[in-house]
Write an enzyme that holds these catalytic residues in place. Structure first.
Site, PDB file in Angstrom:
ATOM      1  CG  HIS A  17      -1.904  -0.941   1.513  1.00  0.00           C
ATOM      2  ND1 HIS A  17      -1.994  -1.660   2.480  1.00  0.00           N
ATOM      3  CD2 HIS A  17      -3.034  -1.336   0.576  1.00  0.00           C
ATOM      4  CE1 HIS A  17      -3.159  -2.648   2.462  1.00  0.00           C
ATOM      5  NE2 HIS A  17      -3.664  -2.542   1.338  1.00  0.00           N
ATOM      6  CB  SER A 127      -4.368  -6.395   4.682  1.00  0.00           C
ATOM      7  OG  SER A 127      -3.778  -4.903   4.419  1.00  0.00           O
TER       8      SER A 127
END
Ligand code: PNS
Length: 159
Positions: A17, A127
């Site tokens: 990210h 994640s």
């Protein structure tokens, strides 16, 4: 001002990210990282914790700010005068759903979506995998920023 938004759940933020956010910050005047607050989805970190971890991880970028949001991302864009969304694409498997969301968002509001190809170093990273590995004692250093590493070790214990 060319202002874009990088939306996501960020539960938790990964180096993948951050790579997208940092590259977007080189191109655009301002990047808002918008953290989805979705009470119907269970998350490891609260939205405020996720925002705090992102603020810590992006504090070196003066043109990046982090905010939580709920509801539609295009409504967030309208309120914050954002004309485009930036998303990272890791693999073809990301593409179908991302394109569908991009087209829906454009259809409903005229907000554009720009896709950035993931850094190959992080193309496998998500994640969910970080949480799974960390939960069972895997070493995720190098995949997440240090504050996330600390937060994960405080939150997860192997079972
Ligand atoms: O990190 P994620 O969970 O893949 O991020 C998905 C996110 C938050 C970008 C997407 O679900 C979203 O924009 N949600 C907000 C609600 C919304 O606008 N839905 C319509 C999308 S067409």
């Amino acid at each position: 001002m060319r202002r874009v938004v990088c939306p996501g759940s960020f539960d938790p933020v990964t180096n993948g990210h951050l790579d997208i956010v940092a590259r977007a910050a080189l191109i655009y005047d301002e990047v808002i990282v918008a953290v989805l607050h979705n009470p119907s989805k269970s998350a490891l970190f609260t939205v405020d914790e996720r925002v705090e971890l992102l603020r810590e991880a992006t504090k070196k970028y003066p043109n990046v700010r982090v905010q939580k949001f709920h509801g539609l991302i295009v409504e967030f864009c309208r309120v914050h005068d954002v004309s485009a969304i930036v998303k990272g694409l890791r693999a073809v498997s990301d593409f179908d759903y991302e394109m569908q969301m991009a087209q829906m968002n454009y259809n409903q509001s005229g907000v554009e979506t720009f896709f950035m190809t993931a850094n190959p170093l992080y193309a496998f990273l998500s994640s969910s995998l970080v949480k799974e590995f960390a939960k069972y004692g895997g070493d995720v250093s190098g995949l997440v920023p240090d504050p996330v590493l600390d937060a994960l070790s405080g939150r997860l214990s192997p079972s």
